[in-house]
Scaffold this motif. Sequence first.
Motif, PDB file in Angstrom:
ATOM      1  N   ASN A  13       0.821  -1.212   0.000  1.00 40.52           N
ATOM      2  CA  ASN A  13       0.000   0.000   0.000  1.00 40.52           C
ATOM      3  C   ASN A  13       0.854   1.261   0.000  1.00 40.52           C
ATOM      4  O   ASN A  13       0.393   2.339   0.387  1.00 40.52           O
ATOM      5  CB  ASN A  13      -0.906   0.015   1.238  1.00 40.52           C
ATOM      6  CG  ASN A  13      -0.105  -0.007   2.545  1.00 40.52           C
ATOM      7  OD1 ASN A  13       0.884  -0.736   2.659  1.00 40.52           O
ATOM      8  ND2 ASN A  13      -0.510   0.777   3.521  1.00 40.52           N
ATOM      9  N   TYR A  14       2.120   1.158  -0.426  1.00 40.85           N
ATOM     10  CA  TYR A  14       3.097   2.231  -0.269  1.00 40.85           C
ATOM     11  C   TYR A  14       3.687   2.591  -1.637  1.00 40.85           C
ATOM     12  O   TYR A  14       4.163   1.713  -2.358  1.00 40.85           O
ATOM     13  CB  TYR A  14       4.204   1.734   0.657  1.00 40.85           C
ATOM     14  CG  TYR A  14       5.131   2.779   1.242  1.00 40.85           C
ATOM     15  CD1 TYR A  14       5.000   3.181   2.562  1.00 40.85           C
ATOM     16  CD2 TYR A  14       6.174   3.324   0.494  1.00 40.85           C
ATOM     17  CE1 TYR A  14       5.871   4.099   3.125  1.00 40.85           C
ATOM     18  CE2 TYR A  14       7.045   4.246   1.046  1.00 40.85           C
ATOM     19  CZ  TYR A  14       6.899   4.632   2.364  1.00 40.85           C
ATOM     20  OH  TYR A  14       7.758   5.538   2.921  1.00 40.85           O
ATOM     21  N   ILE A  15       3.646   3.885  -2.001  1.00 39.97           N
ATOM     22  CA  ILE A  15       4.182   4.347  -3.277  1.00 39.97           C
ATOM     23  C   ILE A  15       5.355   5.296  -3.020  1.00 39.97           C
ATOM     24  O   ILE A  15       5.203   6.316  -2.345  1.00 39.97           O
ATOM     25  CB  ILE A  15       3.120   5.083  -4.117  1.00 39.97           C
ATOM     26  CG1 ILE A  15       1.921   4.181  -4.395  1.00 39.97           C
ATOM     27  CG2 ILE A  15       3.717   5.567  -5.435  1.00 39.97           C
ATOM     28  CD1 ILE A  15       0.811   4.870  -5.187  1.00 39.97           C
ATOM     29  N   ASN A  16       6.525   4.954  -3.551  1.00 37.97           N
ATOM     30  CA  ASN A  16       7.684   5.843  -3.513  1.00 37.97           C
ATOM     31  C   ASN A  16       7.718   6.663  -4.806  1.00 37.97           C
ATOM     32  O   ASN A  16       7.661   6.108  -5.901  1.00 37.97           O
ATOM     33  CB  ASN A  16       8.974   5.033  -3.390  1.00 37.97           C
ATOM     34  CG  ASN A  16       9.372   4.796  -1.944  1.00 37.97           C
ATOM     35  OD1 ASN A  16       9.141   5.634  -1.077  1.00 37.97           O
ATOM     36  ND2 ASN A  16       9.985   3.654  -1.671  1.00 37.97           N
ATOM     37  N   VAL A  17       7.849   7.978  -4.667  1.00 39.44           N
ATOM     38  CA  VAL A  17       7.731   8.881  -5.816  1.00 39.44           C
ATOM     39  C   VAL A  17       9.002   9.708  -5.980  1.00 39.44           C
ATOM     40  O   VAL A  17       9.482  10.338  -5.038  1.00 39.44           O
ATOM     41  CB  VAL A  17       6.525   9.832  -5.645  1.00 39.44           C
ATOM     42  CG1 VAL A  17       6.368  10.710  -6.883  1.00 39.44           C
ATOM     43  CG2 VAL A  17       5.255   9.050  -5.375  1.00 39.44           C
ATOM     44  N   GLY A  18       9.554   9.704  -7.191  1.00 40.36           N
ATOM     45  CA  GLY A  18      10.640  10.595  -7.558  1.00 40.36           C
ATOM     46  C   GLY A  18      10.087  11.801  -8.305  1.00 40.36           C
ATOM     47  O   GLY A  18       8.916  11.827  -8.701  1.00 40.36           O
ATOM     48  N   ALA A  19      10.937  12.808  -8.515  1.00 36.03           N
ATOM     49  CA  ALA A  19      10.495  14.051  -9.164  1.00 36.03           C
ATOM     50  C   ALA A  19      11.035  14.132 -10.588  1.00 36.03           C
ATOM     51  O   ALA A  19      12.200  13.826 -10.840  1.00 36.03           O
ATOM     52  CB  ALA A  19      10.980  15.261  -8.371  1.00 36.03           C
ATOM     53  N   SER A  20      10.173  14.549 -11.505  1.00 37.71           N
ATOM     54  CA  SER A  20      10.572  14.686 -12.912  1.00 37.71           C
ATOM     55  C   SER A  20      10.362  16.118 -13.388  1.00 37.71           C
ATOM     56  O   SER A  20       9.591  16.886 -12.813  1.00 37.71           O
ATOM     57  CB  SER A  20       9.781  13.717 -13.798  1.00 37.71           C
ATOM     58  OG  SER A  20       8.399  14.035 -13.779  1.00 37.71           O
ATOM     59  N   VAL A  66      11.851   2.934  -6.385  1.00 34.25           N
ATOM     60  CA  VAL A  66      11.031   4.089  -6.784  1.00 34.25           C
ATOM     61  C   VAL A  66       9.972   3.605  -7.759  1.00 34.25           C
ATOM     62  O   VAL A  66      10.279   3.074  -8.823  1.00 34.25           O
ATOM     63  CB  VAL A  66      11.902   5.193  -7.417  1.00 34.25           C
ATOM     64  CG1 VAL A  66      11.028   6.357  -7.867  1.00 34.25           C
ATOM     65  CG2 VAL A  66      12.949   5.674  -6.420  1.00 34.25           C
ATOM     66  N   ASP A  67       8.710   3.780  -7.386  1.00 36.11           N
ATOM     67  CA  ASP A  67       7.610   3.229  -8.189  1.00 36.11           C
ATOM     68  C   ASP A  67       7.341   4.038  -9.446  1.00 36.11           C
ATOM     69  O   ASP A  67       7.007   3.478 -10.493  1.00 36.11           O
ATOM     70  CB  ASP A  67       6.331   3.160  -7.335  1.00 36.11           C
ATOM     71  CG  ASP A  67       6.483   2.195  -6.173  1.00 36.11           C
ATOM     72  OD1 ASP A  67       6.584   0.985  -6.422  1.00 36.11           O
ATOM     73  OD2 ASP A  67       6.499   2.662  -5.013  1.00 36.11           O
ATOM     74  N   LEU A  68       7.460   5.353  -9.341  1.00 36.60           N
ATOM     75  CA  LEU A  68       7.199   6.212 -10.498  1.00 36.60           C
ATOM     76  C   LEU A  68       7.763   7.596 -10.234  1.00 36.60           C
ATOM     77  O   LEU A  68       8.124   7.933  -9.103  1.00 36.60           O
ATOM     78  CB  LEU A  68       5.700   6.286 -10.815  1.00 36.60           C
ATOM     79  CG  LEU A  68       4.712   6.660  -9.698  1.00 36.60           C
ATOM     80  CD1 LEU A  68       4.692   8.160  -9.467  1.00 36.60           C
ATOM     81  CD2 LEU A  68       3.323   6.182 -10.046  1.00 36.60           C
ATOM     82  N   PHE A  69       7.838   8.389 -11.289  1.00 37.71           N
ATOM     83  CA  PHE A  69       8.206   9.800 -11.193  1.00 37.71           C
ATOM     84  C   PHE A  69       6.983  10.639 -11.557  1.00 37.71           C
ATOM     85  O   PHE A  69       6.188  10.256 -12.410  1.00 37.71           O
ATOM     86  CB  PHE A  69       9.359  10.128 -12.146  1.00 37.71           C
ATOM     87  CG  PHE A  69      10.701   9.648 -11.669  1.00 37.71           C
ATOM     88  CD1 PHE A  69      11.615  10.539 -11.128  1.00 37.71           C
ATOM     89  CD2 PHE A  69      11.042   8.309 -11.746  1.00 37.71           C
ATOM     90  CE1 PHE A  69      12.856  10.106 -10.686  1.00 37.71           C
ATOM     91  CE2 PHE A  69      12.272   7.863 -11.309  1.00 37.71           C
ATOM     92  CZ  PHE A  69      13.185   8.761 -10.772  1.00 37.71           C
ATOM     93  N   THR A  81      10.792  16.188  -4.567  1.00 41.16           N
ATOM     94  CA  THR A  81       9.981  14.967  -4.563  1.00 41.16           C
ATOM     95  C   THR A  81       8.726  15.093  -3.705  1.00 41.16           C
ATOM     96  O   THR A  81       7.772  14.356  -3.918  1.00 41.16           O
ATOM     97  CB  THR A  81      10.819  13.762  -4.085  1.00 41.16           C
ATOM     98  OG1 THR A  81      11.307  14.002  -2.765  1.00 41.16           O
ATOM     99  CG2 THR A  81      11.996  13.521  -5.011  1.00 41.16           C
ATOM    100  N   ASN A  82       8.711  16.008  -2.740  1.00 38.52           N
ATOM    101  CA  ASN A  82       7.473  16.220  -1.982  1.00 38.52           C
ATOM    102  C   ASN A  82       6.371  16.754  -2.893  1.00 38.52           C
ATOM    103  O   ASN A  82       5.202  16.355  -2.775  1.00 38.52           O
ATOM    104  CB  ASN A  82       7.713  17.196  -0.832  1.00 38.52           C
ATOM    105  CG  ASN A  82       8.475  16.569   0.319  1.00 38.52           C
ATOM    106  OD1 ASN A  82       8.510  15.352   0.461  1.00 38.52           O
ATOM    107  ND2 ASN A  82       9.089  17.390   1.149  1.00 38.52           N
ATOM    108  N   ALA A  83       6.730  17.679  -3.783  1.00 43.72           N
ATOM    109  CA  ALA A  83       5.751  18.207  -4.741  1.00 43.72           C
ATOM    110  C   ALA A  83       5.245  17.093  -5.645  1.00 43.72           C
ATOM    111  O   ALA A  83       4.045  16.994  -5.933  1.00 43.72           O
ATOM    112  CB  ALA A  83       6.374  19.326  -5.572  1.00 43.72           C
ATOM    113  N   ALA A  84       6.164  16.230  -6.100  1.00 43.74           N
ATOM    114  CA  ALA A  84       5.772  15.112  -6.950  1.00 43.74           C
ATOM    115  C   ALA A  84       4.855  14.155  -6.202  1.00 43.74           C
ATOM    116  O   ALA A  84       3.854  13.667  -6.746  1.00 43.74           O
ATOM    117  CB  ALA A  84       7.024  14.378  -7.439  1.00 43.74           C
ATOM    118  N   ALA A  85       5.184  13.881  -4.942  1.00 42.71           N
ATOM    119  CA  ALA A  85       4.347  12.987  -4.139  1.00 42.71           C
ATOM    120  C   ALA A  85       2.964  13.585  -3.901  1.00 42.71           C
ATOM    121  O   ALA A  85       1.959  12.862  -3.864  1.00 42.71           O
ATOM    122  CB  ALA A  85       5.032  12.689  -2.807  1.00 42.71           C
ATOM    123  N   ALA A  86       2.897  14.914  -3.750  1.00 45.45           N
ATOM    124  CA  ALA A  86       1.592  15.559  -3.564  1.00 45.45           C
ATOM    125  C   ALA A  86       0.722  15.385  -4.799  1.00 45.45           C
ATOM    126  O   ALA A  86      -0.499  15.189  -4.692  1.00 45.45           O
ATOM    127  CB  ALA A  86       1.786  17.047  -3.256  1.00 45.45           C
TER     128      ALA A  86
END
Length: 241
Positions: free
Chosen positions: A134-141, A158-161, A182-187
């Motif tokens: 239930n956990y998504i790791n997000v990078g920033a693109s 890292v699941d996706l950007f 990456t916080n912005a990307a995760a948001a």
Amino acid sequence: SDCYYGNANLLQGNSSVGTGLCGVIGATRGNDIGIEGICDAVQLMLLRAVPEGDEYDKDVAVAIQYAVNNGADIILIAAHKGITEDSKILWEALDMAERKGILVVHGVGEEPTNMDTDPSCPTGLKANGLRYPNYINVGASMADGHPVNLSNYGKKMVDLFAPGWGIYSCDAGDNYFKLNGTNAAAAIVAGVAALIKSRMPKITATELKRCIVETATLGKDLEVYRPMNPDEGVNNLLGPD
């Protein structure tokens, strides 16, 4: 059990990041003011566990526990660091979120390092080394799809950007500014998750993760720039994966 501390002052120190992330997710739509959030049917529960500097694992765990106990469907963790001082308490909190069927979205940080070999905390790994479903790791693109040169990355971890550079959003004090990282990307990912959940309220956290991750644009067989490695001083091309 030691969780009854803190205060309701959300404006102490730099509160721009938390305000900006909330704006990305749920700013009022259709009023011709500022920006439009991704999901107009979202309720936001703002828990500030990182006022300044690196966070304590306990404070993040207590915030997760509070969100779980107060009806959250999605938890955005906007905190990351290289070293954990108490993995056990984080695992206990994330285990609670898994049992309750809550999606957890995490921005992986901007060191930049390979999360497969040097993950930032929280990692999204259970005590047994398996990934939380239930956990998504997000990078920033960037806008062109290449990773932001400071974003952490990793084929396995890292699941996706998602877009994480120059994201215009709300600032504390009735202002606006541009978010990076990456916080912005995760948001953005959390906002998309909230939008899906608002349309399909019975979807499970693992189904929600699969819906988001499996519909992301694949980078296989495409050349993209790996984030900047400070030791090498240049961007390197990733392989075909």
